[in-house]
Design a protein around this motif. Structure first.
Motif, PDB file in Angstrom:
ATOM      1  N   THR A  91       0.868  -1.416  -0.376  1.00  0.00           N
ATOM      2  CA  THR A  91      -0.313   0.167   0.199  1.00  0.00           C
ATOM      3  C   THR A  91       0.863   1.798  -0.107  1.00  0.00           C
ATOM      4  O   THR A  91       0.605   1.748  -0.910  1.00  0.00           O
ATOM      5  CB  THR A  91      -0.857  -0.206   1.207  1.00  0.00           C
ATOM      6  N   ALA A  92       2.243   1.295   0.975  1.00  0.00           N
ATOM      7  CA  ALA A  92       2.599   2.269   1.026  1.00  0.00           C
ATOM      8  C   ALA A  92       3.626   2.532  -0.090  1.00  0.00           C
ATOM      9  O   ALA A  92       3.484   3.437  -1.106  1.00  0.00           O
ATOM     10  CB  ALA A  92       3.856   2.153   2.196  1.00  0.00           C
ATOM     11  N   VAL A  93       3.934   1.766  -1.314  1.00  0.00           N
ATOM     12  CA  VAL A  93       5.204   1.639  -2.386  1.00  0.00           C
ATOM     13  C   VAL A  93       3.501   3.094  -2.957  1.00  0.00           C
ATOM     14  O   VAL A  93       4.395   3.145  -4.319  1.00  0.00           O
ATOM     15  CB  VAL A  93       4.915   0.344  -2.493  1.00  0.00           C
ATOM     16  N   LEU A  95       0.297   3.640  -3.501  1.00  0.00           N
ATOM     17  CA  LEU A  95       0.377   4.919  -3.270  1.00  0.00           C
ATOM     18  C   LEU A  95       1.191   6.193  -3.381  1.00  0.00           C
ATOM     19  O   LEU A  95       0.989   7.234  -4.211  1.00  0.00           O
ATOM     20  CB  LEU A  95      -0.009   5.629  -1.459  1.00  0.00           C
ATOM     21  N   TYR A  96       2.699   5.876  -2.948  1.00  0.00           N
ATOM     22  CA  TYR A  96       3.822   7.162  -3.566  1.00  0.00           C
ATOM     23  C   TYR A  96       3.762   6.878  -4.679  1.00  0.00           C
ATOM     24  O   TYR A  96       3.842   7.734  -5.346  1.00  0.00           O
ATOM     25  CB  TYR A  96       4.554   6.576  -3.057  1.00  0.00           C
ATOM     26  N   GLY A  97       3.392   5.789  -5.152  1.00  0.00           N
ATOM     27  CA  GLY A  97       3.744   6.336  -6.623  1.00  0.00           C
ATOM     28  C   GLY A  97       2.726   6.579  -7.762  1.00  0.00           C
ATOM     29  O   GLY A  97       2.750   6.915  -8.502  1.00  0.00           O
ATOM     30  N   THR A  99       0.611   8.837  -6.524  1.00  0.00           N
ATOM     31  CA  THR A  99       0.738  10.520  -6.412  1.00  0.00           C
ATOM     32  C   THR A  99       1.883  11.090  -6.386  1.00  0.00           C
ATOM     33  O   THR A  99       1.528  12.571  -6.885  1.00  0.00           O
ATOM     34  CB  THR A  99       0.538  10.585  -4.762  1.00  0.00           C
ATOM     35  N   GLN A 100       3.214  10.703  -7.338  1.00  0.00           N
ATOM     36  CA  GLN A 100       4.085  11.581  -7.797  1.00  0.00           C
ATOM     37  C   GLN A 100       3.705  11.851  -9.184  1.00  0.00           C
ATOM     38  O   GLN A 100       4.340  12.534  -9.397  1.00  0.00           O
ATOM     39  CB  GLN A 100       5.779  10.520  -8.535  1.00  0.00           C
ATOM     40  N   SER A 103       1.042  15.703  -7.421  1.00  0.00           N
ATOM     41  CA  SER A 103       0.774  16.241  -5.874  1.00  0.00           C
ATOM     42  C   SER A 103      -0.952  16.218  -5.509  1.00  0.00           C
ATOM     43  O   SER A 103      -1.040  17.227  -6.046  1.00  0.00           O
ATOM     44  CB  SER A 103       1.299  16.350  -5.566  1.00  0.00           C
TER      45      SER A 103
END
Length: 107
Positions: A91-93, A95-97, A99-100, A103
């Motif tokens: 999930t962290a990976v 969501l980061y990907g 939203t890049q 933003s």
């Protein structure tokens, strides 16, 4: 931080019912995370402006029925000897990907 959680909208619901309602009431794209070979690798995926992310459990992932509801399926590329991430790390990976590309944060 954990405090940020209290400023995010979220809903507890049956997943399939929720996805059906999203389809009926909004223009959000349903993105499913999967290990299937026909998924778009996360670094190559450009998400639409409005999306909902669906993730399955660590044992079996999203069900076939849930994957059928997804407009797009993405995967996190991994080394050949690694078969999965736990759902929290995935999930962290993801969501980061996602939203890049644009933003959601405003100054």
């Amino acid at each position: 931080s954990a405090g940020h959680l209290f400023h995010q909208p979220f809903l507890l619901s049956d997943a399939r019912e929720f996805v059906r309602k999203v389809r009926q009431c909004s223009s959000h794209i349903i993105i499913g995370a999967s290990l299937e070979s026909n998924c778009t690798p996360l670094p190559l995926y450009a998400p639409p402006p409005s999306w909902v992310l669906c993730l399955g459990n660590e044992g079996v992932g999203l069900s076939t029925a849930m994957l059928e509801y997804c407009d797009h399926k993405i995967t996190v590329p991994m080394e050949h000897n690694v078969d999965s991430l736990n759902v929290g790390a995935a999930t962290a990976v993801i969501l980061y990907g996602l939203t890049q590309h644009s933003s959601p944060f405003t100054p």
